[in-house]
Write a protein that holds these residues in place. Structure first.
Motif, PDB file in Angstrom:
ATOM      1  N   PRO A  69       0.815  -1.223   0.000  1.00 41.84           N
ATOM      2  CA  PRO A  69       0.000   0.000   0.000  1.00 41.84           C
ATOM      3  C   PRO A  69       0.849   1.273   0.000  1.00 41.84           C
ATOM      4  CG  PRO A  69       0.033  -0.978   2.184  1.00 41.84           C
ATOM      5  CD  PRO A  69       0.791  -1.913   1.290  1.00 41.84           C
ATOM      6  N   SER A  70       2.090   1.184   0.461  1.00 42.89           N
ATOM      7  CA  SER A  70       2.915   2.390   0.573  1.00 42.89           C
ATOM      8  C   SER A  70       3.224   2.960  -0.802  1.00 42.89           C
ATOM      9  CB  SER A  70       4.230   2.067   1.289  1.00 42.89           C
ATOM     10  OG  SER A  70       4.002   1.485   2.554  1.00 42.89           O
ATOM     11  N   HIS A  71       3.706   2.108  -1.711  1.00 39.90           N
ATOM     12  CA  HIS A  71       4.072   2.604  -3.036  1.00 39.90           C
ATOM     13  C   HIS A  71       2.840   2.885  -3.891  1.00 39.90           C
ATOM     14  CE1 HIS A  71       8.008   1.245  -1.712  1.00 39.90           C
ATOM     15  NE2 HIS A  71       8.501   2.059  -2.615  1.00 39.90           N
ATOM     16  N   ALA A  72       1.758   2.140  -3.662  1.00 42.93           N
ATOM     17  CA  ALA A  72       0.537   2.406  -4.424  1.00 42.93           C
ATOM     18  C   ALA A  72       0.024   3.818  -4.123  1.00 42.93           C
ATOM     19  CB  ALA A  72      -0.537   1.374  -4.073  1.00 42.93           C
ATOM     20  N   ALA A  73      -0.090   4.128  -2.834  1.00 39.48           N
ATOM     21  CA  ALA A  73      -0.715   5.390  -2.456  1.00 39.48           C
ATOM     22  C   ALA A  73       0.268   6.551  -2.489  1.00 39.48           C
ATOM     23  CB  ALA A  73      -1.318   5.264  -1.057  1.00 39.48           C
ATOM     24  N   GLY A  74       1.504   6.310  -2.016  1.00 36.55           N
ATOM     25  CA  GLY A  74       2.453   7.409  -1.926  1.00 36.55           C
ATOM     26  C   GLY A  74       2.111   8.403  -0.820  1.00 36.55           C
ATOM     27  N   ARG A  75       1.143   8.035   0.037  1.00 38.45           N
ATOM     28  CA  ARG A  75       0.709   8.914   1.138  1.00 38.45           C
ATOM     29  C   ARG A  75       0.574   8.061   2.377  1.00 38.45           C
ATOM     30  NH1 ARG A  75      -4.791  11.895  -0.860  1.00 38.45           N
ATOM     31  NH2 ARG A  75      -5.102  11.783   1.390  1.00 38.45           N
ATOM     32  N   LYS A  76       1.218   8.465   3.467  1.00 36.92           N
ATOM     33  CA  LYS A  76       1.194   7.579   4.622  1.00 36.92           C
ATOM     34  C   LYS A  76      -0.173   7.480   5.279  1.00 36.92           C
ATOM     35  CE  LYS A  76       3.209  10.926   7.756  1.00 36.92           C
ATOM     36  NZ  LYS A  76       4.284  11.227   8.695  1.00 36.92           N
ATOM     37  N   ASP A  77      -1.030   8.501   5.100  1.00 36.01           N
ATOM     38  CA  ASP A  77      -2.340   8.417   5.756  1.00 36.01           C
ATOM     39  C   ASP A  77      -3.225   7.335   5.159  1.00 36.01           C
ATOM     40  OD1 ASP A  77      -2.509  10.065   3.400  1.00 36.01           O
ATOM     41  OD2 ASP A  77      -4.497  10.717   4.040  1.00 36.01           O
ATOM     42  N   LEU A  78      -2.850   6.798   4.005  1.00 34.59           N
ATOM     43  CA  LEU A  78      -3.660   5.744   3.393  1.00 34.59           C
ATOM     44  C   LEU A  78      -3.133   4.344   3.694  1.00 34.59           C
ATOM     45  CD1 LEU A  78      -4.378   7.264  -0.144  1.00 34.59           C
ATOM     46  CD2 LEU A  78      -5.648   7.558   1.980  1.00 34.59           C
ATOM     47  N   VAL A  79      -1.939   4.251   4.292  1.00 37.00           N
ATOM     48  CA  VAL A  79      -1.308   2.935   4.433  1.00 37.00           C
ATOM     49  C   VAL A  79      -2.094   2.025   5.376  1.00 37.00           C
ATOM     50  CG1 VAL A  79       0.768   1.723   5.192  1.00 37.00           C
ATOM     51  CG2 VAL A  79       0.973   3.789   3.789  1.00 37.00           C
ATOM     52  N   VAL A  80      -2.565   2.562   6.497  1.00 40.01           N
ATOM     53  CA  VAL A  80      -3.301   1.701   7.426  1.00 40.01           C
ATOM     54  C   VAL A  80      -4.628   1.238   6.816  1.00 40.01           C
ATOM     55  CG1 VAL A  80      -4.407   1.552   9.684  1.00 40.01           C
ATOM     56  CG2 VAL A  80      -2.130   2.573   9.472  1.00 40.01           C
ATOM     57  N   PRO A  81      -5.487   2.127   6.317  1.00 46.08           N
ATOM     58  CA  PRO A  81      -6.740   1.602   5.737  1.00 46.08           C
ATOM     59  C   PRO A  81      -6.507   0.642   4.573  1.00 46.08           C
ATOM     60  CG  PRO A  81      -6.558   4.011   5.456  1.00 46.08           C
ATOM     61  CD  PRO A  81      -5.486   3.600   6.402  1.00 46.08           C
ATOM     62  N   LEU A  82      -5.519   0.915   3.734  1.00 45.30           N
ATOM     63  CA  LEU A  82      -5.288   0.005   2.606  1.00 45.30           C
ATOM     64  C   LEU A  82      -4.709  -1.332   3.068  1.00 45.30           C
ATOM     65  CD1 LEU A  82      -3.998   2.446  -0.160  1.00 45.30           C
ATOM     66  CD2 LEU A  82      -6.272   1.443   0.097  1.00 45.30           C
ATOM     67  N   SER A  83      -3.931  -1.332   4.134  1.00 43.88           N
ATOM     68  CA  SER A  83      -3.427  -2.609   4.662  1.00 43.88           C
ATOM     69  C   SER A  83      -4.588  -3.443   5.202  1.00 43.88           C
ATOM     70  CB  SER A  83      -2.408  -2.359   5.778  1.00 43.88           C
ATOM     71  OG  SER A  83      -1.282  -1.676   5.272  1.00 43.88           O
ATOM     72  N   ARG A  84      -5.508  -2.778   5.899  1.00 46.32           N
ATOM     73  CA  ARG A  84      -6.693  -3.514   6.384  1.00 46.32           C
ATOM     74  C   ARG A  84      -7.474  -4.104   5.219  1.00 46.32           C
ATOM     75  NH1 ARG A  84      -8.753   1.335  10.338  1.00 46.32           N
ATOM     76  NH2 ARG A  84      -7.556   0.777  12.200  1.00 46.32           N
ATOM     77  N   ALA A  85      -7.645  -3.292   4.175  1.00 50.97           N
ATOM     78  CA  ALA A  85      -8.384  -3.781   3.002  1.00 50.97           C
ATOM     79  C   ALA A  85      -7.675  -4.966   2.374  1.00 50.97           C
ATOM     80  CB  ALA A  85      -8.560  -2.650   1.987  1.00 50.97           C
ATOM     81  N   ALA A  86      -6.340  -4.904   2.347  1.00 52.83           N
ATOM     82  CA  ALA A  86      -5.569  -5.987   1.724  1.00 52.83           C
ATOM     83  C   ALA A  86      -5.793  -7.302   2.460  1.00 52.83           C
ATOM     84  CB  ALA A  86      -4.083  -5.619   1.706  1.00 52.83           C
ATOM     85  N   ILE A  87      -5.763  -7.241   3.775  1.00 56.65           N
ATOM     86  CA  ILE A  87      -5.985  -8.484   4.533  1.00 56.65           C
ATOM     87  C   ILE A  87      -7.418  -8.965   4.310  1.00 56.65           C
ATOM     88  CG2 ILE A  87      -5.924  -9.588   6.801  1.00 56.65           C
ATOM     89  CD1 ILE A  87      -4.036  -7.358   7.722  1.00 56.65           C
ATOM     90  N   ALA A  88      -8.357  -8.035   4.350  1.00 57.98           N
ATOM     91  CA  ALA A  88      -9.763  -8.413   4.220  1.00 57.98           C
ATOM     92  C   ALA A  88     -10.068  -9.015   2.853  1.00 57.98           C
ATOM     93  CB  ALA A  88     -10.651  -7.193   4.471  1.00 57.98           C
ATOM     94  N   VAL A  89      -9.402  -8.544   1.828  1.00 66.11           N
ATOM     95  CA  VAL A  89      -9.684  -9.066   0.483  1.00 66.11           C
ATOM     96  C   VAL A  89      -9.053 -10.438   0.280  1.00 66.11           C
ATOM     97  CG1 VAL A  89      -7.775  -8.328  -1.037  1.00 66.11           C
ATOM     98  CG2 VAL A  89     -10.145  -8.079  -1.813  1.00 66.11           C
ATOM     99  N   GLY A  90      -8.147 -10.799   1.210  1.00 67.18           N
ATOM    100  CA  GLY A  90      -7.553 -12.127   1.122  1.00 67.18           C
ATOM    101  C   GLY A  90      -6.096 -12.178   0.716  1.00 67.18           C
ATOM    102  N   ALA A  91      -5.394 -11.044   0.798  1.00 67.77           N
ATOM    103  CA  ALA A  91      -3.982 -11.055   0.422  1.00 67.77           C
ATOM    104  C   ALA A  91      -3.185 -11.953   1.363  1.00 67.77           C
ATOM    105  CB  ALA A  91      -3.417  -9.634   0.455  1.00 67.77           C
ATOM    106  N   ASP A  92      -2.099 -12.521   0.842  1.00 66.13           N
ATOM    107  CA  ASP A  92      -1.268 -13.418   1.632  1.00 66.13           C
ATOM    108  C   ASP A  92      -0.219 -12.657   2.432  1.00 66.13           C
ATOM    109  OD1 ASP A  92      -2.605 -15.712   0.541  1.00 66.13           O
ATOM    110  OD2 ASP A  92      -1.518 -15.344  -1.323  1.00 66.13           O
TER     111      ASP A  92
END
Lengths: 349, 349, 349, 349
Positions: D274-297
């Motif tokens: 999520p860090s390189h995708a967003a390029g903004r640290k305020d998005l890293v936590v919500p996108l990490s949660r989404a990644a786990i929820a969607v089923g990322a390994d």
């Protein structure tokens, strides 16, 4: 606003920019660099737009600094808003404390199909019913919806199930009749820049579900909401439903980052439509989970009692095991992000 | 249509597809491969759409083979069409033998500005006047056009200059009044999927200039034309005006390849708008040259007597030296591709 | 550089930005607006990059104002450059006075096929031969090129036809051998951000043909050229070959506007590859015409004696009538834009 | 494979296609429709590629039906794979039963900074350390990494913390030395089509972390993995890190749907950056949660002890409160999708 002068700009060119800015009561701060000069503008930004600074000699570029939207901005409205949908006493919230589950058929095809879909939706935990009576279709030869007959079916099903109804309006001439029947008016992705329609729903007295244009930037999407708000209606819920990219594996690319980006910029609620984004039912459950986890204020999905005979978007409609799996996610995930599933209050007896 | 079965599909799954196809009078040709089976469908394609084959068990994918548009297709209409714009005796052609030059201000701001712009356009060789009385703007706070007063100015300027007028209609409720004043109705890029508006201009009795949606595929653009044609109006001119991509150097990316692609697929004329594609006036002359060279049936550009006070899109409006350079290109390039600049016939005396 | 502070930024936040800028010898001009403060930075831009201003508290955004490229910029090198390709006495120019025609097979398959393609190219007026000995392929199972044997064939065909040779290098380990055989080294679209390879061809002593990355912005493309130039090689020719967009009708979308945009920003020559952009041979002639008309310094196309047995990109290779039509365009169009077809000087006897 | 004939195709044209298919041992099933004929091809698909069917007269289109990748496909390998990273006895899994947390600095800048970042990472629950010794940078003037000195620092920090190390290799000439120091080799987004590099890491004997090209389709991404697999290395972990779209609010658009799409098509693990995708640290936590929820390994993020002095991508690096919030999400969310946070096994004593 910042005006960037080109390296060849003369002192006279710079003076002309300053003069124009001052002519409308603004202040211009000049910073001369070795290669370029930049001019910072301070004052009423609306007045600067009419100056056409970009057309002046020696001007290389003009950067806008402030957001162009006002009423929907979080800047002067730091608390996030809750929009209430439904009749007094039976309203369902969409906002920061809850996760609202909206479900129903893509299109209203018959009374029976709509009732069955609504019962499926309610059993799965949905508290608002979706369903289209007017369908915008790429082909003039495709099913275009039942129109007013469809609205009547939706109203009947609301009576039978207690679920408030959100339905799309595609033509400015239909706004009044749709607002008469529906609890919430949906603006679809193809009408995200249909400004006359946006203004009309801004005056219709019902909450609006505003889908993102499939090619709209987040700023353009918020400007579409501003069109509605400017007509006096701040009960707008934004809906991310995928944007057009080069990737063909999904119908559109769900821009999940848009949820926290919008929440930082605007006080309006924002929900996610995984069904239309993906166009594939096997992705609806994982994307719904991701939507809740990222912090969306709700999820809207297609369900259909018999997807194989659906007149519209059958391949993305949920039923059976997948719908049960979604229902479970809608119950279990909200807590993890500090929210409750949105419930309709019990009717007043 | 071709149905691709998944590797796990059973004989029963295949039989069910065949059965459904046959149930609507179609024929299904089954090709069993080592890994996958594919089924070719022969018959009335419209009837296949309602079968929802993609939702059947064992179906991996469904490929459409035929074009979804009919009336605008070149398949049954191999000769390319010419659309005539203007009043009888003064009509200007847009079609395969000519290159038509359309110019005028982005927005009608005043009688004087419009007249001056029209005279600039005519002096440069333009034979149709463009100008907006209704402006779709991203911001509700931006200039939205003069409305009917603007239409009256356009009509007056037509009397004064002899140039037929093309102007945009943005709201279905305005179609009648715009059709009363204008010689050609323009559908802008933001309304390319406003199906009600497309149908309305299809019934308005005037030729239509249909801009490509900034995010529309060529197929979707032709389907928008089909919406107009299906209401009985085949006088549709397509206009490529740039698509949305990741490249920020230009406002949109002019898809110059779309011109020959459209000409191979459809009999309708296609012109190019370099002003709105680029958003920069320094690109208008080279892109206009490219448009003629690639085979476009015309070019439409913004001109303004004083770009620095324009209320809309000043940075892309031509004047002075650049307009003279464009005028020269419009005279010299058509011959190289075997065409003539389009001229208005002398008025009948 | 311009630093935009967020509305919540404190005076202390602003002071910290000013202090950091001054700590590296820069000057900071502060413009306080009603809502936001902006700070203009003057001084050595490279030193500002290391300040990480975007991470400071109260900073909302940082806008870069200057171009990040220097050696390839037109700013300090206003005259457009000409790159000469081939051995002394037989050099072919690519630059602002000419239109250079480069043609040949996508891949070198055999001595005979390459010779025949070169003869076709020369007969059509081409003065440089293209042909790939190393092919980057999406699939590891596809034909990957003949390697050194292919380079030898190209050298033989150069002897036989007098045409200088441009050929792609895909691996940094092959740069030396390719530079030994070829007159010009091509960097393909997939290697546009392969910085080690860019640096290696920057040191190889031969002119470079740098294709745009199919997803590269124009600025990134010029930065790739800067990588080559920074190693001492300014003989770089840029090649627009289409970018990736949502439109499926063509393999990529030819960004024709990139030609004048690049010519305004950089002194390097820029040519167009319509074959790889479109992926369809019926578009090659119209797009080549458009390329010359827009002002490109050259055109590079695929030709093949027998497209139906080509090992690579057969569907886009020209032959027969279409090649003759292209040859005619290459002779007739340059004059219209004030140029000559580029010719090889007669060999010194 | 399906060949679609154009409406004008003759019986002779059809016969020629059939003949060519049979000439390589394939079978051709002809389905004659009213307008078009389609031909289904059955047999060895590789042999069909060389037939260049698209160049034959009367052929309108050729649709590939089967996936072009084999070794990484889930078709013949239905169970999802687990890749183990690290030295025997201390290996960390990335696969379907766990969620692996990888963290570290974007670039290795010094021994101290790397050690501090690793300790931050470990405290937050990360079990693999990321960090770049070789940095691909858009500008030749930007920090390019410490090279071998950086690799040595990483090895020292591994000793000190017990965390296996993943680091990027950008040049084929560095593969051997990077493989000597690192536990896992990263291929960055810019090298996703650098086929020579892909082959080299396929032979280097270490697991590979393959980032998606910022413009690669999912199919192209899997073909890049196939390049590695074809050289004998099936220990490939895919990493979604955002694709290039028109939306400017984030650096790239995280294609969260790619996770379940890849998991359906391939047996390889897939993680999210999520860090390189967003390029903004305020998005890293919500996108990490989404990644786990969607089923990322797994999830890979940037952390830095002092983001404001980072030499690379400071604005996206986490520290302090945000890192603690991420740590909490990494502990709590996996259970909801039936997984465990991945832990390194206790070292053998």
């Amino acid at each position: 606003m910042v005006v960037v002068m080109s390296p060849e700009a003369t002192d006279e060119d710079i003076a002309r920019v300053v003069e124009r800015v001052e002519s409308v009561g603004g202040e211009a701060f000049v910073s001369k660099g070795v290669v370029r000069t930049i001019i910072g503008l301070v004052g009423d930004i609306e007045s600067f737009h009419h100056l056409n600074l970009r057309t002046l000699r020696g001007v290389a570029d003009v950067h806008r600094i402030s957001d162009p939207y006002k009423l929907v901005s979080r800047q002067h409205h730091p608390d996030r808003s809750t929009v209430w949908v439904g009749r007094p006493g039976q309203q369902v919230p969409i906002g920061p404390d809850t996760v609202t589950f909206i479900a129903g058929p893509c299109a209203v095809e018959s009374a029976q199909q709509t009732l069955e879909a609504a019962q499926m939706a309610r059993s799965a935990g949905a508290t608002i019913l979706r369903g289209g009576a007017y369908k915008p279709r790429t082909s003039p030869y495709a099913f275009q919806g039942l129109g007013v007959a469809g609205l009547e079916i939706l109203a009947d099903v609301r009576e039978a199930t207690g679920l408030p109804v959100v339905t799309e309006v595609v033509d400015v001439r239909d706004v009044a009749v749709v607002a008469e029947y529906a609890d919430m008016l949906q603006i679809g992705t193809r009408n995200a820049a249909n400004f006359g329609l946006l203004q009309a729903v801004g005056e219709a007295g019902k909450p609006v579900l505003l889908k993102r244009g499939m090619t709209a930037t987040i700023e353009e999407w918020l400007m579409a909401a501003e069109y509605i708000a400017q007509r006096g209606n701040l009960d707008v819920v934004l809906c991310e439903r995928g944007i057009r990219t080069f990737e063909p594996a999904t119908r559109n690319t769900l821009d999940i980052s848009a949820v926290p980006v919008v929440q930082a910029a605007s006080h309006l609620p924002v929900i996610v439509d995984p069904s239309h984004a993906a166009g594939r039912k096997d992705l609806v459950v994982p994307l719904s989970r991701a939507a809740i986890a990222v912090g969306a204020d709700g999820v809207i999905v297609d369900v259909h009692p018999k997807p194989e005979v659906a007149l519209c978007d059958g391949p993305q409609a949920l039923e059976g095991a997948e719908l049960r799996e979604l229902a479970q996610a809608m119950r279990r995930f909200p807590e993890l992000v500090g929210r409750q599933p949105a419930r309709a209050p019990e009717p007043v007896v």
